[in-house]
Design an enzyme around this catalytic site. Structure first.
Site, short mmCIF file in Angstrom:
data_model
loop_
_atom_site.label_atom_id
_atom_site.label_comp_id
_atom_site.label_asym_id
_atom_site.label_seq_id
_atom_site.Cartn_x
_atom_site.Cartn_y
_atom_site.Cartn_z
N SER A 140 0.86 -1.19 0.00
CA SER A 140 0.00 0.00 0.00
C SER A 140 0.89 1.24 0.00
O SER A 140 2.02 1.19 0.51
CB SER A 140 -0.87 0.01 1.27
OG SER A 140 -1.48 1.27 1.44
N TYR A 153 -1.12 -0.87 10.20
CA TYR A 153 -1.32 -1.10 8.75
C TYR A 153 -0.13 -0.53 7.97
O TYR A 153 0.47 -1.24 7.14
CB TYR A 153 -2.62 -0.46 8.29
CG TYR A 153 -2.94 -0.71 6.83
CD1 TYR A 153 -3.44 -1.94 6.43
CD2 TYR A 153 -2.72 0.26 5.86
CE1 TYR A 153 -3.73 -2.20 5.08
CE2 TYR A 153 -2.99 0.01 4.53
CZ TYR A 153 -3.50 -1.21 4.14
OH TYR A 153 -3.77 -1.45 2.81
N1 LIG Z 1 -8.65 -1.01 -1.39
C1 LIG Z 1 -7.67 -0.16 -1.22
O1 LIG Z 1 -7.90 1.08 -1.28
C2 LIG Z 1 -6.27 -0.64 -0.97
C3 LIG Z 1 -5.27 0.34 -0.91
C4 LIG Z 1 -3.97 -0.06 -0.69
C5 LIG Z 1 -3.67 -1.40 -0.54
N2 LIG Z 1 -4.67 -2.34 -0.59
C6 LIG Z 1 -4.27 -3.73 -0.40
O2 LIG Z 1 -4.81 -4.53 -1.44
C7 LIG Z 1 -5.03 -5.86 -0.96
C8 LIG Z 1 -6.45 -6.27 -1.32
O3 LIG Z 1 -7.34 -5.43 -0.62
P1 LIG Z 1 -8.83 -5.14 -1.11
O4 LIG Z 1 -9.00 -3.68 -1.11
O5 LIG Z 1 -9.13 -5.91 -2.32
O6 LIG Z 1 -9.62 -5.67 0.17
P2 LIG Z 1 -10.88 -6.61 0.35
O7 LIG Z 1 -11.87 -6.38 -0.72
O8 LIG Z 1 -11.29 -6.44 1.77
O9 LIG Z 1 -10.28 -8.08 0.16
C9 LIG Z 1 -9.36 -8.61 1.08
C10 LIG Z 1 -9.13 -10.07 0.74
O10 LIG Z 1 -8.21 -10.64 1.70
C11 LIG Z 1 -8.79 -11.83 2.20
N3 LIG Z 1 -8.35 -12.09 3.58
C12 LIG Z 1 -8.31 -11.22 4.61
N4 LIG Z 1 -7.91 -11.84 5.73
C13 LIG Z 1 -7.69 -13.14 5.39
C14 LIG Z 1 -7.25 -14.28 6.10
N5 LIG Z 1 -6.96 -14.22 7.42
N6 LIG Z 1 -7.13 -15.45 5.45
C15 LIG Z 1 -7.43 -15.54 4.14
N7 LIG Z 1 -7.84 -14.48 3.39
C16 LIG Z 1 -7.97 -13.30 4.02
C17 LIG Z 1 -10.28 -11.62 2.14
O11 LIG Z 1 -10.95 -12.85 2.18
P3 LIG Z 1 -12.52 -12.99 2.60
O12 LIG Z 1 -13.23 -11.76 2.10
O13 LIG Z 1 -12.95 -14.24 1.91
O14 LIG Z 1 -12.53 -13.06 4.09
C18 LIG Z 1 -10.42 -10.89 0.80
O15 LIG Z 1 -10.43 -11.82 -0.25
C19 LIG Z 1 -4.75 -5.83 0.54
O16 LIG Z 1 -3.46 -6.33 0.80
C20 LIG Z 1 -4.82 -4.36 0.88
O17 LIG Z 1 -4.04 -4.01 2.01
C21 LIG Z 1 -5.96 -1.98 -0.80
#
Ligand SMILES: NC(=O)c1ccc[n+]([C@@H]2O[C@H](COP(=O)([O-])OP(=O)(O)OC[C@H]3O[C@@H](n4cnc5c(N)ncnc54)[C@H](OP(=O)(O)O)[C@@H]3O)[C@@H](O)[C@H]2O)c1
Length: 250
Positions: A140, A153
């Site tokens: 991130s 985070y």
């Molecule tokens: N969205 C943003 O603005 C943003 C910005 C910067 C970085 N990121 C990074 O991008 C990545 C994806 O995030 P996203 O925005 O797509 O979030 P999201 O929609 O909340 O998805 C997160 C994913 O991680 C899985 N997960 C979480 N904890 C887990 C665990 N203990 N075991 C197995 N799976 C787990 C969830 O599985 P379930 O839903 O099935 O529980 C889900 O598939 C993350 O690393 C996040 O930090 C996101």
């Protein structure tokens, strides 16, 4: 697209699901991991309709024995070309508390840092023996700022940046690539829960398309969207006391 056998963690939602859709082409085998069975099945169905062979598995990645066993079994069955450690936990701190609940903190540290580091370490050894492959870590832009609204985070993601850099050096003659991805705000369930304004917001599909395109070129570090790439460069140039003074207003 060179990669054929691809593992994506956190494929049940957001960026991970969008990456799965991007890589869902005829001839590709996708191994998709998540926790929510219905959401993961929905991602898998779309990917199969696009012609990919898809396998899914639902488990908590912080079950480290299971993580290691699943990685070894998947890679032994058919060697992985591309592994994307995307799963993460986010969310900013409530203003009325100084620190996160201890168990929530342990979980976030595990999912965001320990899981990708343990997994990448394992895959590095196996890919180096084959002389090919790519490991991708989804971090991130929070890694580049000491965020008072999300200390754990930002620190967990900052740790990944240094790990990726060191691992890339370690693997420099092995034929294995390491790519760090640092997204800004992407419209997913994770960022929808934030109280802060989501500057330069992009869709998960747009983010996944950019990531896949740059991975194809062998990029080492991908910062998206481009506005955040500029902000991250500026943040490195601005004296740290000024960065701290601005962030301390939170
Ligand atoms: N969205 C943003 O603005 C943003 C910005 C910067 C970085 N990121 C990074 O991008 C990545 C994806 O995030 P996203 O925005 O797509 O979030 P999201 O929609 O909340 O998805 C997160 C994913 O991680 C899985 N997960 C979480 N904890 C887990 C665990 N203990 N075991 C197995 N799976 C787990 C969830 O599985 P379930 O839903 O099935 O529980 C889900 O598939 C993350 O690393 C996040 O930090 C996101």
């Amino acid at each position: 697209m060179a990669a054929k056998n691809i593992l994506i963690t956190g494929a049940s939602s957001g960026i991970g699901a969008a990456l799965a859709r991007v890589y869902a082409a005829q001839g590709n085998r996708l191994v998709l991991w998540g926790r929510n069975e219905d959401s993961l099945a929905a991602t898998a169905a779309v990917c199969r309709a696009r012609g990919a062979a898809v396998e899914t598995s639902c488990f908590d990645l912080t079950d480290f024995d299971r993580l290691i066993q699943a990685l070894e079994a998947t890679d032994t069955e058919k060697p992985l070309d591309l592994v994307i450690f995307n799963a993460g936990l986010g969310g900013s701190m409530p203003r009325d508390r100084v620190a996160q609940n201890a168990h929530a903190a342990e979980k976030m540290a595990g999912v965001n840092f320990t899981v990708p580091v343990v997994g990448a370490n394992l895959m590095a050894e196996r890919m180096a023996q084959r002389g090919r492959g790519r490991i991708v870590l989804i971090g991130s832009v929070a890694a580049f700022f000491p965020l008072p609204m999300a200390p754990l985070y930002s620190a967990s993601k900052a740790g990944l940046v240094l790990f990726a850099e060191a691992l890339r050096l370690r693997l420099r003659k092995s034929g294995v690539g390491v790519t760090m991805v640092s997204p800004g705000f992407v419209d997913t369930p994770m960022s929808r829960g934030l109280k802060e304004p989501r500057l330069f917001l992009i869709t998960a599909d747009a983010a996944a398309a950019i990531i896949a395109r740059k991975l194809e070129r062998g990029a080492r570090h991908i910062v998206i969207p481009w506005q955040f790439a500029l902000i991250c460069i500026a943040a490195k140039l601005i004296p740290r006391p000024i960065v701290r003074a601005v962030l301390s207003r939170y």
